[in-house]
Design an enzyme around this catalytic site. Sequence first.
Site, PDB file in Angstrom:
ATOM      1  N   LYS A   1      34.554  47.136  37.781  1.00  0.00           N
ATOM      2  CA  LYS A   1      35.505  46.057  38.028  1.00  0.00           C
ATOM      3  C   LYS A   1      35.506  45.721  39.511  1.00  0.00           C
ATOM      4  O   LYS A   1      35.683  46.594  40.357  1.00  0.00           O
ATOM      5  CB  LYS A   1      36.897  46.469  37.565  1.00  0.00           C
TER       6      LYS A   1
ATOM      7  N   VAL B   1      33.871  41.685  35.985  1.00  0.00           N
ATOM      8  CA  VAL B   1      33.507  43.002  35.459  1.00  0.00           C
ATOM      9  C   VAL B   1      32.028  42.970  35.133  1.00  0.00           C
ATOM     10  O   VAL B   1      31.544  42.045  34.478  1.00  0.00           O
ATOM     11  CB  VAL B   1      34.328  43.359  34.205  1.00  0.00           C
TER      12      VAL B   1
ATOM     13  N   ASP C   1      50.304  43.627  29.982  1.00  0.00           N
ATOM     14  CA  ASP C   1      49.404  42.536  29.581  1.00  0.00           C
ATOM     15  C   ASP C   1      48.676  42.912  28.292  1.00  0.00           C
ATOM     16  O   ASP C   1      47.461  42.752  28.178  1.00  0.00           O
ATOM     17  CB  ASP C   1      48.408  42.224  30.694  1.00  0.00           C
TER      18      ASP C   1
ATOM     19  N   GLY D   1      37.949  37.107  35.249  1.00  0.00           N
ATOM     20  CA  GLY D   1      39.301  36.618  35.045  1.00  0.00           C
ATOM     21  C   GLY D   1      39.944  36.330  36.376  1.00  0.00           C
ATOM     22  O   GLY D   1      39.292  36.266  37.429  1.00  0.00           O
ATOM     23  N   GLY D   2      41.254  36.186  36.336  1.00  0.00           N
ATOM     24  CA  GLY D   2      41.979  35.836  37.549  1.00  0.00           C
ATOM     25  C   GLY D   2      41.887  36.891  38.619  1.00  0.00           C
ATOM     26  O   GLY D   2      41.932  36.586  39.815  1.00  0.00           O
ATOM     27  N   MET D   3      41.762  38.161  38.251  1.00  0.00           N
ATOM     28  CA  MET D   3      41.735  39.235  39.241  1.00  0.00           C
ATOM     29  C   MET D   3      40.341  39.525  39.770  1.00  0.00           C
ATOM     30  O   MET D   3      40.197  40.065  40.853  1.00  0.00           O
ATOM     31  CB  MET D   3      42.309  40.517  38.626  1.00  0.00           C
ATOM     32  N   GLY D   4      39.315  39.218  38.996  1.00  0.00           N
ATOM     33  CA  GLY D   4      37.976  39.544  39.468  1.00  0.00           C
ATOM     34  C   GLY D   4      36.971  39.480  38.341  1.00  0.00           C
ATOM     35  O   GLY D   4      37.227  38.906  37.286  1.00  0.00           O
TER      36      GLY D   4
END
Length: 934
Positions: free
Chosen positions: A117, A100, A215, A95-98
Amino acid sequence: MKDLPCPPALWPRFSTRLDEALALDAAARGEWLDTLPPQDAELKPWLAAVLSADAQLSTRDALQRPRLAASSTADEHASGQRLGPWRLHSPLGSGGMGSVWRAERADGAYTREVALKLPHAHLLSGALQARFARERDILSALEHPHIARFYDAGLADLTSEHPGQPWLALELVEGEAITRHCERFNLSVEARLELVQQMAAAVQAAHARLIVHRDLKPANVLVTPEGRVKLLDFGIAKLLGDDDSSALTQATGRAATPDYAAPEQLNGGVITVATDVFALGAMLFELLTGTRPFAARSALAAAMSERGDAPLASTRAPAARQSLLRGDLDAICAKALDPDPAKRYASVEGFAADLSRHRAHLPITARRITRRQRAGKFIRRHRAPLGFAALLLVVLSAGVTGVLWQAREARQQAARAEAVKNFLIDIFKASDPRIASDRPRGSITARELLDIGAERVEKEFASDPRTQAELYGVITDMVLFYGHDAKSEAMQAKRLELGRKAFGPDHEVTLLWWLFDISRAVNRSDFDAAATGLAAISPRITQGGHDDGLLRAQWWISQEAVLTYRDAPIAERRHALDEAIRLLEAHAPDHIDYGTAIANRATNAYHAEDYATARADTLKAIEGYAKATERNDLQLAAFRGNLGNAELQLGQATAAEAAYAEATRLLRATGTLGDGWYWRWEASHARALHLMGERQRARAMFAALMPQIPKDWKEYPDDAFAYRLYGERLVAEGADAEAVICLQKAIAAYAKPGSYPPELPNTQLLLALALARQGEGAAARALLTQAQPFVDDPARQLRADHLGYRLLGAETLEALGDLDAARASFETILQQSAGRALAPVALAEGGLARMALAAGKVSEADQHSEAALAVWAKVSGWRDVRAKPWLQRIRAEVLLARGELAAAQTLEDEAAAASARFDDPQSATAKRRVLKRL
């Protein structure tokens, strides 16, 4: 809470430009600001202020590690790479953060699979470093059964391929998004509300630690195969009252999903617990209606526009659900989705409490209801006593007519009671010692007395079908526990026919007897008849108004048995039991079926390899039976046997042996030594002793048990189960010739319907191994071919018990001389084990050691034989004591090949002494010697 870092009107363009700047190195940002296009020049002062704050955060270096190279990306991660103590296995998502990854512990400290993560390297600027560090701190403070657990956090060391890469090790949750789960199983509204309440409990637990999730969306709420909610990803959680945290979030953009985000989250307002309440309301709306409350919005500019009130849920729901949503659920959704945070529920606890009130037919707080509505709720809560009161009122108002009718009914009841009394006295005169008879006193059995009674019921009460039906009911219930022969089948059919005539087809008594007939079909493994009966009776239960009571609970119990036979998903079976338990807890907590439902749930947990839960639920079922108003020691014996199964899988062989002993004691006390249940638990008891090493005692029990099984047994294949366990133990100790005879009987018995799916292929694999050792190669290969589809079933390959089946196949291939295929199977076991310390893993390591040694690869054999004993030392679950001396002998062979004679002799002596106790003296295992005394 700080305001937006720019005028609200400029926010969409500002956010886009800020994302570009944060992706650059700090040194390049000044030049980037100077080259902004004219249309965005007005953003420069606000961008400069935020980037300056970000630079200050970077100097603190929240994660205290070297900065990753700008060229490093998450795409460079690959299966098999190691980050700190973890080895990457396969990607789970990004996703946008990283990204998994599924990962496993690789440093030997302990065995665990996790979701690892990893942030995208290009995002690791100062602000996002701080966010990542804060996520670690937040997760470490959270512990709740419905929140994915945080295990560890750290940085990859400088010697790794990704030096300084931060990582978070989280619980690996096997499940699917809550929306997909509900639709796939077509869950009822009640079942969906239960999942929402589990989700709310998790969010409330986070709020209690001053953490807002921010979220919440279906992708972050998974439902496990056991039907349990797990809440994921607190990556954008906001610590209440933490201004640094809020500034940080603003600096890095809105990391929320617009379709579920509250209005204040989209327009830069104050973030509170009401933000999560809104998201919960949006998901509740979607689960109830199948649609989202607001039109999908993917662009940030669209998300910034004002939202009005959500539509009523009942207006968006399928027609079949609309009436269930009108009123309470409409009001709850509307209150949770109010655009004004102050008008929403003040807490998630309040939201969940209203759902509980609705489910209990109590007034909710989300709306004011009229006196008429309140009265309606009161009536639904107290349906039985109010129904009785209404009936009493009708009787009283009927006046003299009612009194005369009651008097006539009373006279009929008295006459019926007198007739029943005389009937029972006459029956027992057949065993009266004062009356001459051609049968010795005491020789007439209870079953014979019941048969006599059944014959007389039909003759003497032909003119009174109601009494006839009631007496047949009493006699049938007792006769059926003496066996399922043709006479008992005919008696049950007669009872059901009389019940329909006397009470009517939809009467509660008739339906109860019909459900009993269905449960008997389940007990004799006639699952097709059971499924047909359940489909036919279900609308009758609904029409009779029994959906919220004992009858529907009993229907769910039989339904779960059919689903299990059909190998339906665990979640579907668990839902059936949850419905049964919910109804029994509410309406009949002292009923014997409450313990039955709990025990069946334990069986589901057992098949899902959740043995600790299986043990806990079985103990709860036993406790429930102790409190039940009805007694059934046969069923209690089964629970004790199931407890033994769970203890055995947990590695507690002594406790398992005690549980099996109690099961067989109860069965002997009930006089059911010739019944399949006794064979099952006596064989299990003997097997537990054999696994513990008490070979002589176990063999004596098997030798006494097997002659008790009739050759023409036609009920559930408990005979096959007993033969299979005996054959398994014979194979384990090397008595292959005896094992072949026993296992062939088991396979013949399994030709009858009703066996649990793994039992037949497991038996085929055991027989294949025994035949291969006996030199019957063609027959062994034929059995391997028959069992192979089950072994290769991808839905089962990661199960611990399935690794045992693959091990049998590998050992058979080795015995047949097909070493390449055997080696591949052994290696597959290691791959699928995911680092777990299981008995099949240790034995697979031993198999690879044998093959390496045969090929002259002493170094490779040394590694595998050492690993085999190391894994065995950690095994805490199901185990056979014979495995250790077998692995010791393999290790001794390796040591001998290395010239370490003294060490080899020590292991050989220990293994030989154990084999003399555990194995058949004539077996190849007992006779085998690596070397003689020096």
